[in-house]
Structures are given as structure tokens and as C-alpha cells.
Scaffold this motif. Structure first.
Motif, PDB file in Angstrom:
ATOM      1  N   ASN A  84      52.628   8.370  44.177  1.00  0.00           N
ATOM      2  CA  ASN A  84      52.483   7.970  45.573  1.00  0.00           C
ATOM      3  C   ASN A  84      51.007   7.906  45.920  1.00  0.00           C
ATOM      4  O   ASN A  84      50.202   8.655  45.372  1.00  0.00           O
ATOM      5  N   VAL A  85      50.703   6.999  46.846  1.00  0.00           N
ATOM      6  CA  VAL A  85      49.297   6.710  47.139  1.00  0.00           C
ATOM      7  C   VAL A  85      48.988   6.919  48.612  1.00  0.00           C
ATOM      8  O   VAL A  85      49.804   6.585  49.479  1.00  0.00           O
ATOM      9  N   VAL A  86      47.825   7.467  48.842  1.00  0.00           N
ATOM     10  CA  VAL A  86      47.264   7.533  50.184  1.00  0.00           C
ATOM     11  C   VAL A  86      45.864   6.931  50.115  1.00  0.00           C
ATOM     12  O   VAL A  86      45.142   7.189  49.154  1.00  0.00           O
ATOM     13  N   VAL A  87      45.516   6.105  51.086  1.00  0.00           N
ATOM     14  CA  VAL A  87      44.165   5.540  51.112  1.00  0.00           C
ATOM     15  C   VAL A  87      43.296   6.358  52.062  1.00  0.00           C
ATOM     16  O   VAL A  87      43.670   6.590  53.209  1.00  0.00           O
ATOM     17  N   ALA A  88      42.158   6.837  51.524  1.00  0.00           N
ATOM     18  CA  ALA A  88      41.187   7.535  52.370  1.00  0.00           C
ATOM     19  C   ALA A  88      40.068   6.552  52.687  1.00  0.00           C
ATOM     20  O   ALA A  88      39.334   6.135  51.800  1.00  0.00           O
ATOM     21  N   PHE A  89      39.990   6.182  53.935  1.00  0.00           N
ATOM     22  CA  PHE A  89      38.921   5.281  54.364  1.00  0.00           C
ATOM     23  C   PHE A  89      37.686   6.136  54.643  1.00  0.00           C
ATOM     24  O   PHE A  89      37.668   6.918  55.594  1.00  0.00           O
ATOM     25  N   ASN A  90      36.698   6.017  53.782  1.00  0.00           N
ATOM     26  CA  ASN A  90      35.510   6.859  53.925  1.00  0.00           C
ATOM     27  C   ASN A  90      34.550   6.208  54.909  1.00  0.00           C
ATOM     28  O   ASN A  90      33.946   5.182  54.623  1.00  0.00           O
ATOM     29  N   LYS A  91      34.406   6.822  56.063  1.00  0.00           N
ATOM     30  CA  LYS A  91      33.721   6.192  57.193  1.00  0.00           C
ATOM     31  C   LYS A  91      32.200   6.253  57.054  1.00  0.00           C
ATOM     32  O   LYS A  91      31.630   7.302  56.745  1.00  0.00           O
ATOM     33  N   TYR A  92      31.580   5.099  57.268  1.00  0.00           N
ATOM     34  CA  TYR A  92      30.120   5.031  57.387  1.00  0.00           C
ATOM     35  C   TYR A  92      29.802   4.711  58.842  1.00  0.00           C
ATOM     36  O   TYR A  92      30.622   4.112  59.550  1.00  0.00           O
ATOM     37  N   SER A  93      28.611   5.083  59.256  1.00  0.00           N
ATOM     38  CA  SER A  93      28.283   4.944  60.683  1.00  0.00           C
ATOM     39  C   SER A  93      28.284   3.480  61.132  1.00  0.00           C
ATOM     40  O   SER A  93      28.463   3.193  62.307  1.00  0.00           O
ATOM     41  N   THR A  94      28.131   2.542  60.201  1.00  0.00           N
ATOM     42  CA  THR A  94      28.062   1.129  60.588  1.00  0.00           C
ATOM     43  C   THR A  94      29.444   0.478  60.691  1.00  0.00           C
ATOM     44  O   THR A  94      29.550  -0.681  61.087  1.00  0.00           O
ATOM     45  N   ASP A  95      30.518   1.198  60.319  1.00  0.00           N
ATOM     46  CA  ASP A  95      31.848   0.582  60.309  1.00  0.00           C
ATOM     47  C   ASP A  95      32.321   0.303  61.740  1.00  0.00           C
ATOM     48  O   ASP A  95      32.186   1.156  62.618  1.00  0.00           O
TER      49      ASP A  95
END
Lengths: 555, 555
Positions: free
Chosen positions: B372-383
Motif C-alpha cells: 500500500n502506498v501513501v504519498v508524502a508531499f514534501n512542502k517547499y516555501s515556494t509551493d
């Protein structure tokens, strides 16, 4: 008698903070590397205490295949001095993995006079050697990359003087060609590896005052020459900071304990045949900051280690030893007297008498530095009373102290006679200030000649054209005031490793010269000596193993 | 925001024994390496606890020059899980000095999600890499010496398969000629260095169960072939014991702490592009012996690290992860969508949408293992919010969990959303037992084809004549049951490092094959990948320094 490793295992070790506490090192400052090893921060050196501590150098007659046990005597003397109520600390060099897995199998003393935990000390210890290897090869990689990345701009070096190092005996790495296999693999050139104890960074570590001085010396390392004949240094490469970062922990002396739980510093490990052969100045000074008597050792015979100890280490640090102990063995002396290796365990007074000439020459050499001398006769179980008496009589005749050391078999108890002699001699007639073999202002060839003639007994010195080329560079750079460090076989006063006893009337040929501009010394390579040793046909590695959880084959 | 190193310095570290105590590690068993680093003896692994612990793999989309922050997310997830009351421990690889001083400058996480003390972890740490380098090169020296000493007896090897290693980026050492300069310097031959993370000994350390298993694997290392086509191993050389002695401390996992003082194991460090890319099995199992949730990381994109994590590490250890987290960043996805490096900080929904194909391919790949998969969106300040929303919508469409991670800026607090998603997913639908990409009994070419086609998306696989020669040897040795480890560029599903996004219809060329008979895997080298990296024109080393006692330039 038990083996070294059995004895090492039978000792109940104190926690290293207890060892530190016993000599007054503030335990909060001690950085553990496991339970029994620690680094003691360099800022704890106390120069006032250094001035008042009694420094003793332990050196030896010319080594032979018989072995001498100089480290064992050094540790034994510390044990003996503690036994008679003196606060004594020994300062030694770190062993190198090359010889441990090659010929010798370890270098942490022997019998009941060892530094412990001997397995760790003989293996990776606190990682100082590995950090030096890393730092040295990082510089080379950055240098080769600099040449590769800048080739289009026409930049390059006419001469590259910097090699690589590994802490292994590997003759096939002495001379190599790097950068083959296509343009993406860098610039093709001749290159080579020395063993890590020959690294200039090892010398720098052993001569640096502190991390700041270490950085200054790293900056000054000479890597090569530009096409305009300008020196190109680590500073020019712009990486002195990064290299210092790799070395930041190495500057702090390593604290361990003896077989009798007394403090011992083991730090820095240049060989005396291919480098300057002394433990770090900071370790000696740290030991002197906490010990009233400090025993330190210089590698191989007194012509190599002791000469460099005085002319390089003491000159640069201001250290003034109170006494020099020369270690001799009956077996070693007999070999110098012409007795063959298979016969040295048999009594042979004629051979021994002849061999005393080697000891005599070393005593005179040490006296040339204005050092008082004591001879430590390191007893082996095969030695006869007559043999011991003969060496004792010789010493009386020569006017130097004599004592039998039996610390190998008996620990500190076996070194009480030696310890009492040493303490008494220091009290009654401490050595005068040192006189060096050469002056700073002598030219480099003059310095080499003075050591070759006055210490080795050479008739003349010759220089190869490569050596002459380097001498010119040294003059051009204005660094003729550096002391010299002659790389030479340890087995003879001459460069001929078969010339036992006292070689005379020989010519010393300087094959090459290496500028250690960071260590601030000039390495002159004499005869066939190799700065990367080879392995023997039957290496010690084939006898090292873990058996029932214990290490065998390191001794 | 503060720099990584400023944040690292601002954290008040707990003594490492306190960190150990907090997760129930018996403190008497912990061996300090300084105040904040320790080794935890391998015998403390508890297989029952391992069975009941929840293992989570963190992997990523294909890396680009934009960076991804996989280690930061791994550490952040551990912080987040601890924040929501779970007992979580992270298990990571050790950084290599090569990239630290070359391109990257460090590998211990970033921002408020780091493992500490980061300077030591990034530098010599507990000496594991140095011990591996020593052991590897000691074997080579002993091998070359064996050939040299036995040349008169006609003994030799037809093929020598064993190289040397150094932990440095140095392209000029890839291909070299050793033993030049005369007969005393050994036998002249072509040779070369890989970087230490590519050493078979690194792979052995990461796959061994304990010291006994390590020794068995060292014995089995294939060094070459005799003229009678017989394999010649370390056992034949007679030095497996000595090499195991050099590695005796490396087998114990290294314990450090996170920026929030929670336990972290950092042990073993193969790269995923040139080796199998996972921390040691013993470190993962040690973490699982003391943590209810264990986060471990596999190197580079999921095509490399995750594939090898499942097909090699899990296959060999029996580990069954409950969930895989794929890290994605808006900037990385945009680069895969054709946006150029200088434009990735600007919002670009079209580019992002196109780039999602890379994530999609990785999700399908991971699902092929029944994870099973989970996506971790790694946030950058420009997103931008729109960009985050687009990735979230894609994940909903794909049927995988989605959470934003902001541990870089906020520590554990910034990873609570991700931690809650991970904990809930594991509780509600833990992954089924793993299905591997190939079976043990598939031939080596079949295994390579299955990974190339089913994971990378290749159309076909070709083999060089050298690779075919090695395939024949593998068949003759009867070791076709080993798993395969493809060395390939990390920048593309294909072997073409310019083919971003999702490469299709490509041919994967296997240039060479290396038999890791001790690690029990077959390394297949695809395309132009080099197992010894080079340095860039402007290496990180020029920016590393000690300023006012603090290290700059490691991050």
C-alpha cells in the motif's frame, strides 16, 4: 608464560574516566570512545606544568630480527616509576595497520607491560589514522579534479609533488598510473601511494600546537609547481578548511591505560625510518601536564628516532628531556656482533662483546646532544648472568647508568631497578639543555651531511639529480631553515640494511627529497628505503582471527 | 529560516544513554562514541519484537537537480509519529565523505528534521566506512602479495575481479595501472578503485545477520579465477579471520538522536544507484526491537532503492513492510514535466500535471510488490496551494493516501498530518505479504529483464560480451539463485540520465556484471554509471570550514 593477548585479557580494566581522574584530568572534559578509550581535549595542556615535568626519552640500539622491546621498556619504566611512588605517564605512538597485518602483528608493548585495550589500539583505535588517510586522499582527489576541470583554460602543474596514502603494506601501490580508461576518467599521470604513517599530514598532526596551528600547516602543504615555477599549495586549492574539518578530532590526544591501570597517551604514529618517528607534541605535553615523569619513545634505533626526536620534535616544541634511556638486549647485541639469528639464544660472550660497539656508538651519539644516558637491559629468559654482567661492566666503563628491565615478565615490579636508577639520575644529574646536530641556518645539504657524518658515521653524502633538483626548489622557496628528516633503513647506521654492528666509511646516497612545507621539515630519502612497505611471503594476517569471541594473532 | 547547521547547533542534545533509555535499550549495553553517539550490540535484536513492529519504507519519485528531501521526510515522519503518541524510530544509511565533500554537502536530513550530531554523522562517525575501506584494501594488498610471492611457483590468477575502494569522489582512480616501477613493486596489472559505498563489504555488512554470518560472507568473497577456471576466494587466501577482525565493531548499529531527541539508528551506507541502497538489516531489526513503528529509507527513486529494498533486503531478511511512503515535491514533479531548473520555483500547473506521470509510474511499481502506498508531499516555501491541490487530487484519483509534510520547517509538528495518515493506513489496511519482481529460480538474465521491463519500463535488455562472459561464470558457479542489483543512473527510469519524466521504449544495456559472492547478489552495471563518482567543477569542499569553532558547509 601467558601470551600477550592472554595477559591483556586477564587485566581488569578501569573505566577510562577513572584512569583520567587518578591523574587529575577533569573527567567532564574526557570524551569516551567506548568504555576504555578517550580523547582528552588539547586545551588542557598546561605549559607551566610542562616546564616542571621530567621528560624521559626511550630509544634503542639498532634493531635486528631479534626484536628489542622498546615499547615494552617504555611502558615498564612508567609502571616501575609508579611502583616507587612517582606520578608517571607514558606517551607512545599509535600502531599502524600495515605492520600489524604484515610483519609485526601489533605495537602496544608486550607481556605485563602493555597499553590496553590492545586490540582496539592495534586496530582502528579512535580513527586518527583513518582521518589522516581520508584528508590526504581528499586533497589528491581535489587536486586531480582541479587539473581536470581547468585543463581547457590551459591551467596545470608542471610538477605534482603530492601522492596518496593508505594504512596498509602494499608494494603494488608504490608506483601507479592513474586516470587511464578515457578522458572522463581524468588526466593520465604517474602517481603513487605511501603508507599513512609517512603522510605529511601525520607529521603535521604530530608537530602542531593546536587546531589553529594544524590549519595553518595544512594551508602550507606544497602540492606542486605551476608552469611559472610558482609553488601551488592547499591554500591555493581553496580547501584548507575542509581538510581541517576532516582532522578536527585528531588533534586531541588519546588516553588509554597500562596493564597496571595507569594513564597512557597514545597519539600520532609516524615511522622513524620513513618519517620522524615520534608521538605528537600535544600528547607529550598533555602527559607532562598531568605527570611528574613522562616517558616517551622514538622509533627504531637512536640514529633514527632519537635523532629526529631531538633535532625535530624538541627543536620545534622547546621540550627538554632530562634523560635518555637506551634499550639493549643480549640477543640484539649478539646479532650486531656477527652471531646468526638461529644462534642468538645461546650464550656467546665474544659475539656480545663485539656487538657492544653498536651500543657504544649510540651512547656517543646521544651524548652529542648533551643528554645523560642510562642503558636499560631488556631481559629475555634465555639471557645468561655472564652476558648481563658483561653489558653492566661495559656501561660502568662507559660511565652510563645500567639497569635490568624485566617488566615483560613481571610488570612494574620488574622495572623497579630501572625506575630507581632513572629517578636518581634525573635528580642527581639532569641533562644539560639540548645541543642540536645542526643549526637552523645551515643549508639543507649541510644539515644532511652533519647527521650523516656525526650520527650515522658516513664518510660522504651524495645526491641524485632528482635530489639536487629538489634542493634548488628548497632554496628558491626560502625554506632552508627547516629541519631535515632522513628516511633510511632501520637495520644499520648506513643505508645498507645488511651492514649490522657499526658501519663505517660508507657513502650515504640521497635518492630523493620531499618537501613537507606544512610539517615544516625536509624529508631526504636515503638508499633503497620505501615509504610504502611490502608484505612478507607469510603475512601476519593469515594468523589473525576471532576465536570464541576473542582476537588471536595481535600481539 | 535558520540554516541546517544553525538548527543543528540550536538543539540541546540528550546524552546518548538517555536517548537509549527512553526507548528501553539497556544502557549498560550501550557503547559510547563520544557523548552523543553509541553502538548498540547486535545481540539485542529481538526477533519476536521485530515481528510485531510496523515497518514503513520511505522512497521517492525520480530525483532531479531540484532535490527531494527523502531523508528529511523519513526523520519528519518519525517525529510526527512520536508527536501523536506512537513509539517510532527511524533507521537510515550513513553518509559518505565522497558526496559530502563533492556535490551534496551532507546527508543527515534538513531543517527541523535532522539526525544529530550532524557534523559527526557526516564526517567519520563511528568509523564504519573507514573499517570497510581498510578491510577491502587489506584484501587487495594480500591478494597482490600472494600473486607476487608465488609467481616463481607458476601460481597466478587468470582473472582478478577484486578492486580497491576509497570513500572519496575521485575519477582518476577508476582505472589505474598498479605495480609499475620495477620488479620489487609487485606484478604490473590493470586495477581500479570504487567508492566505499560500492564495496561488496558494505553490502555484506548491510545484509549480514551477525558477526558469524559476516565472517561466512567474507570467506565467500570471489577474488578471481585460477588458470584452471576455479574460483579463488578470501577463504583460499586464508585471511577471512583477519578481515573479520577489522570489521568486528562495524556490525553493531549506530545510535544517534533526532532534532527532537528521539532515537535514530544510522548504519551502513551503500548508494542505491551503484549498490543496493539500504541501511543494514541489523539496524532495521534493532529499531524494530525497540520501536512500534520503524521508518526506513531506500536511496534515490523507487525504481532503484525501493526495488532493491524489496527484492534484496526484504527477500533476504524476511522483513515485511506495512506501508510504503513515496516522497514527491512540486519542484521535482515540474522538472519531470519538462520545466527547466531555473523555472521550477514558479507555479506551473501544466508542467506539474505532466510530471505526475513519474509519480504514477512509481506508485504502480510499488503496488506490484503488493504494498500500500501513501504519498508524502514534501512542502517547499515556494509551493502554491493550487499545486498542492493538484497532487492531492491526483492521489485521490489513484486511490493512494496523500499528506503534506512540513517537518523541514516545523519539525514533528509539521509531520502530524502525514503521521496520522500513515498510522491510520497501517491500522486499517496493512499491506499484504510482499510479491517479488522475480523468483530465486529465475536465471540472472531473466531477473534483469523482469526488473528492466516491469519496473523501469524497458523494451529490451542487451548484454555486452563482458557481461555475457560473467553470466557464464555465474552459471558455472551455480549461483544463479542470487538476487540482482542493477547499477543505473538515478535520474531516469532508463540508463539515460537526461530522460526525465517516464522513459519508455528504451533498451537497457548491461555493460558489466560483478559477482558479489559474499553479499550473495549479482551487480549488473547498466549504461554509463560509474561506481567511482567524480567531483564537480566547484566542489562543496571549497565551502567547508571551521569558523569560530563551528563547522560550516555541511548540511
Amino acid at each position: 608464560m601467558k601470551t600477550d593477548i592472554e595477559i591483556a585479557r586477564s587485566v581488569e580494566l578501569d573505566k577510562i574516566k577513572k584512569v583520567a581522574c587518578n591523574v587529575g584530568i577533569p573527567v567532564d572534559e574526557v570524551e569516551n570512545y567506548g568504555r576504555y578509550i578517550a580523547k582528552v581535549p588539547v586545551h588542557l595542556i598546561n605549559e607551566d606544568k610542562v616546564k616542571n615535568s621530567n621528560l624521559i626519552l626511550v630509544t634503542a640500539i639498532t634493531p635486528t630480527k631479534a626484536g628489542i622491546g622498546k615499547t615494552t621498556v617504555s611502558i615498564g619504566l612508567a609502571l616501575g616509576l609508579n611502583k616507587i611512588g612517582k606520578k608517571a605517564i607514558v606517551a607512545l605512538r599509535e600502531p599502524s595497520l600495515g605492520p600489524c597485518f604484515g610483519m609485526k602483528g601489533g605495537a602496544a608493548g608486550g607481556g605485563y607491560a602493555q597499553v590496553l585495550p590492545m586490540e582496539n589500539i592495534n586496530l582502528h583505535f579512535t580513527g586518527d589514522f583513518h582521518a589522516i588517510t581520508s584528508a590526504h586522499n581528499m586533497i589528491t582527489a581535489l587536486l586531480d579534479n582541479y587539473l581536470y576541470q581547468n585543463q581547457a583554460s590551459g591551467f596545470g602543474l608542471k610538477d605534482i609533488l603530492w601522492k596518496r596514502v593508505l594504512d596498509v603494506n602494499d608494494r603494488t601501490l608504490r608506483d601507479i598510473v592513474t586516470g587511464i580508461g578515457g578522458k572522463a576518467n581524468g588526466i593520465t599521470r604517474e602517481a603513487g601511494f605511501d603508507i599513512t604513517p609517512a603522510s605529511e599530514i601525520m607529521a603535521i598532526l604530530c608537530l602542531a600546537r593546536d587546531l589553529k596551528d594544524l590549519r595553518r600547516r595544512i594551508e602550507n602543504i606544497l602540492l606542486g609547481y605551476t608552469y611559472n615555477d610558482k609553488p601551488f599549495t592547499v591554500k591555493d586549492l581553496g580547501v584548507a578548511g575542509a581538510i581541517t574539518v576532516l582532522l578536527k578530532d585528531t588533534i586531541h590526544p588519546n588516553l588509554v591505560q597500562t596493564t597496571e591501570n595507569t594513564a597512557a597517551f597514545v597519539h600520532g604514529g609516524p615511522f622513524a625510518n620513513i618519517a620522524h618517528g615520534c608521538n605528537s607534541i600535544v600528547a607529550t605535553k598533555m602527559a607532562m601536564s598531568f605527570g611528574d615523569y613522562v616517558i616517551t619513545e622514538a622509533g627504531f634505533g637512536a640514529d633514527l628516532g632519537a635523532e629526529k626526536f631531538f633535532n625535530i620534535k624538541c627543536r620545534k616544541s622547546g621540550l627538554q628531556p632530562k634523560l635518555t634511556v637506551i634499550v639493549a638486549t643480549a640477543q640484539g647485541l649478539k646479532m650486531h656482533g656477527g652471531v646468526s639469528l638461529d644462534k642468538i639464544k645461546e650464550p656467546n660472550l665474544n659475539g656480545l662483546c663485539e656487538g657492544l660497539k653498536n651500543l657504544d656508538k649510540h651512547i656517543n651519539n646521544i651524548r652529542s646532544f648533551h643528554q645523560n644516558v642510562v642503558v636499560a637491559f631488556n631481559k629475555y629468559s634465555t639471557d645468561s648472568e655472564e652476558e648481563i654482567a658483561m653489558v653492566r661492566e661495559y656501561c660502568e666503563w662507559a660511565g652510563v647508568g645500567f639497569a635490568v628491565n624485566n617488566a615483560f615478565a613481571q610488570g612494574g615490579e620488574g622495572a623497579v631497578e630501572l625506575a630507581e636508577l632513572v629517578a636518581r639520575t634525573i635528580q642527581e644529574k639532569p641533562s644539560a639543555p639540548l645541543t642540536f646536530t645542526y643549526k637552523d641556518e645551515d643549508s639543507v645539504p649541510e644539515k644532511i651531511e652533519k647527521v650523516a657524518k656525526n650520527i650515522y658515521g658516513a664518510k660522504m653524502v651524495t645526491f641524485s639529480s632528482q635530489a639536487n633538483k629538489m634542493l634548488k626548489l628548497i632554496k628558491d622557496m626560502g625554506i632552508s631553515d627547516y629541519p631535515i628528516c632522513i628516511a633510511k633503513t632501520q637495520y644499520s647506521f648506513s643505508a645498507d640494511d645488511k651492514a649490522y654492528g657499526v658501519a663505517t666509511d660508507f657513502e650515504l646516497h640521497i635518492r630523493d627529497i620531499v618537501i613537507n612545507n606544512g610539517a615544516e621539515m625536509i624529508v631526504a630519502i636515503a638508499g633503497d628505503i620505501m615509504r610504502m612497505p611490502g608484505l612478507p611471503k607469510d603475512p601476519q594476517a593469515t594468523r589473525i582471527d576471532i576465536v570464541n569471541g576473542f582476537i588471536d594473532g595481535l600481539s
